[in-house]
Design a protein around this motif. Structure first.
Motif, short mmCIF file in Angstrom:
data_model
loop_
_atom_site.label_atom_id
_atom_site.label_comp_id
_atom_site.label_asym_id
_atom_site.label_seq_id
_atom_site.Cartn_x
_atom_site.Cartn_y
_atom_site.Cartn_z
N SER A 1 0.83 -1.21 0.00
CA SER A 1 0.00 0.00 0.00
C SER A 1 0.86 1.26 0.00
O SER A 1 0.58 2.22 -0.73
CB SER A 1 -0.94 0.03 1.21
N LEU A 2 1.91 1.26 0.82
CA LEU A 2 2.82 2.41 0.84
C LEU A 2 3.54 2.58 -0.49
O LEU A 2 3.73 3.70 -0.98
CB LEU A 2 3.81 2.30 1.99
N LEU A 3 3.94 1.47 -1.10
CA LEU A 3 4.55 1.55 -2.43
C LEU A 3 3.57 2.14 -3.44
O LEU A 3 3.97 2.91 -4.32
CB LEU A 3 5.01 0.16 -2.89
N SER A 4 2.30 1.79 -3.31
CA SER A 4 1.29 2.33 -4.23
C SER A 4 1.13 3.83 -4.04
O SER A 4 0.90 4.56 -5.01
CB SER A 4 -0.04 1.60 -4.07
N VAL A 5 1.26 4.30 -2.82
CA VAL A 5 1.19 5.75 -2.55
C VAL A 5 2.38 6.46 -3.20
O VAL A 5 2.22 7.52 -3.83
CB VAL A 5 1.14 6.03 -1.03
N VAL A 6 3.56 5.87 -3.07
CA VAL A 6 4.75 6.44 -3.70
C VAL A 6 4.56 6.49 -5.21
O VAL A 6 4.90 7.48 -5.87
CB VAL A 6 6.02 5.64 -3.31
N GLN A 7 3.99 5.43 -5.77
CA GLN A 7 3.75 5.41 -7.21
C GLN A 7 2.77 6.51 -7.63
O GLN A 7 3.01 7.21 -8.62
CB GLN A 7 3.21 4.04 -7.64
N GLN A 8 1.70 6.68 -6.89
CA GLN A 8 0.74 7.73 -7.22
C GLN A 8 1.38 9.11 -7.14
O GLN A 8 1.13 9.97 -7.98
CB GLN A 8 -0.48 7.66 -6.29
N ALA A 9 2.23 9.32 -6.15
CA ALA A 9 2.94 10.60 -6.02
C ALA A 9 3.89 10.81 -7.19
O ALA A 9 4.00 11.93 -7.71
CB ALA A 9 3.70 10.64 -4.69
N HIS A 10 4.56 9.75 -7.61
CA HIS A 10 5.46 9.83 -8.76
C HIS A 10 4.69 10.22 -10.02
O HIS A 10 5.14 11.08 -10.79
CB HIS A 10 6.19 8.50 -8.96
N PHE B 1 3.26 -2.89 -11.03
CA PHE B 1 4.09 -2.98 -12.23
C PHE B 1 3.26 -2.70 -13.48
O PHE B 1 3.70 -2.00 -14.39
CB PHE B 1 4.76 -4.35 -12.32
N SER B 2 2.03 -3.23 -13.51
CA SER B 2 1.16 -2.98 -14.67
C SER B 2 0.82 -1.51 -14.79
O SER B 2 0.75 -0.97 -15.90
CB SER B 2 -0.11 -3.82 -14.58
N ARG B 3 0.65 -0.83 -13.66
CA ARG B 3 0.37 0.61 -13.70
C ARG B 3 1.58 1.38 -14.19
O ARG B 3 1.45 2.37 -14.92
CB ARG B 3 -0.02 1.11 -12.30
N HIS B 4 2.76 0.92 -13.82
CA HIS B 4 3.99 1.54 -14.32
C HIS B 4 4.08 1.36 -15.84
O HIS B 4 4.37 2.30 -16.57
CB HIS B 4 5.21 0.94 -13.63
#
Length: 148
Positions: free
Chosen positions: A12-21, A88-91
């Motif tokens: 979940s925290l990784l997903s937050v970092v991804q959204q911020a990126h 990864f798919s979102r990336h």
């Protein structure tokens, strides 16, 4: 109890970092293509980056609900792996969309597949839990009796 869900919390925290990126990428594209807020139109290159981020935001609540439901009621480890595949798919989706309209398709297909799997796992796990809790019907016990 919180320790029981540490893998879900990490993803979940990784997903937050991804959204911020992704949001930061939109900000950078605004500067690069000189698109002042609140405008969302202009260069097609900017518009693709903006849409990639917006589409990711639109799918984010669905991902979080399915991810946590599956992790809590089905299996944290399997769900966490699926969560990482989804990230990864979102990336793939974001970077592909930033390059071209067609570039978004592989990441989109993988992401949708993961969401369907998480939905299926969540549905089966919650249904099983409810049947056991409210109807005193445990499917696992019934199946184990079939194979002594």
């Amino acid at each position: 109890m919180a320790k029981d869900y540490v893998l879900l919390a990490v993803v979940s925290l990784l997903s937050v970092v991804q959204q911020a990126h992704f949001a930061k990428q939109v900000g950078s594209a605004r500067k690069k293509y000189k698109i002042a807020p609140p405008s969302v139109t202009g260069s097609p290159d900017f518009e693709r980056i903006f849409r990639a981020q917006q589409n990711s935001v639109e799918f984010y609540p669905m991902f979080l609900v399915l991810f946590w439901t599956s992790g809590m009621f089905f299996n944290q480890e399997i769900t966490s792996i699926l969560g990482l595949v989804y990230l990864f798919s979102r990336h793939m989706y974001f970077t592909g969309y930033a390059e071209s309209m067609k570039g978004r398709i592989p990441g989109f297909k993988i992401g949708i597949a993961v969401l369907f799997i998480l939905f299926g796992l969540s549905f089966v796990a919650i249904t099983t839990c409810m049947m056991d809790e409210y109807f005193d019907f445990n499917i696992a016990k019934k199946i184990s009796k079939l194979f002594p």
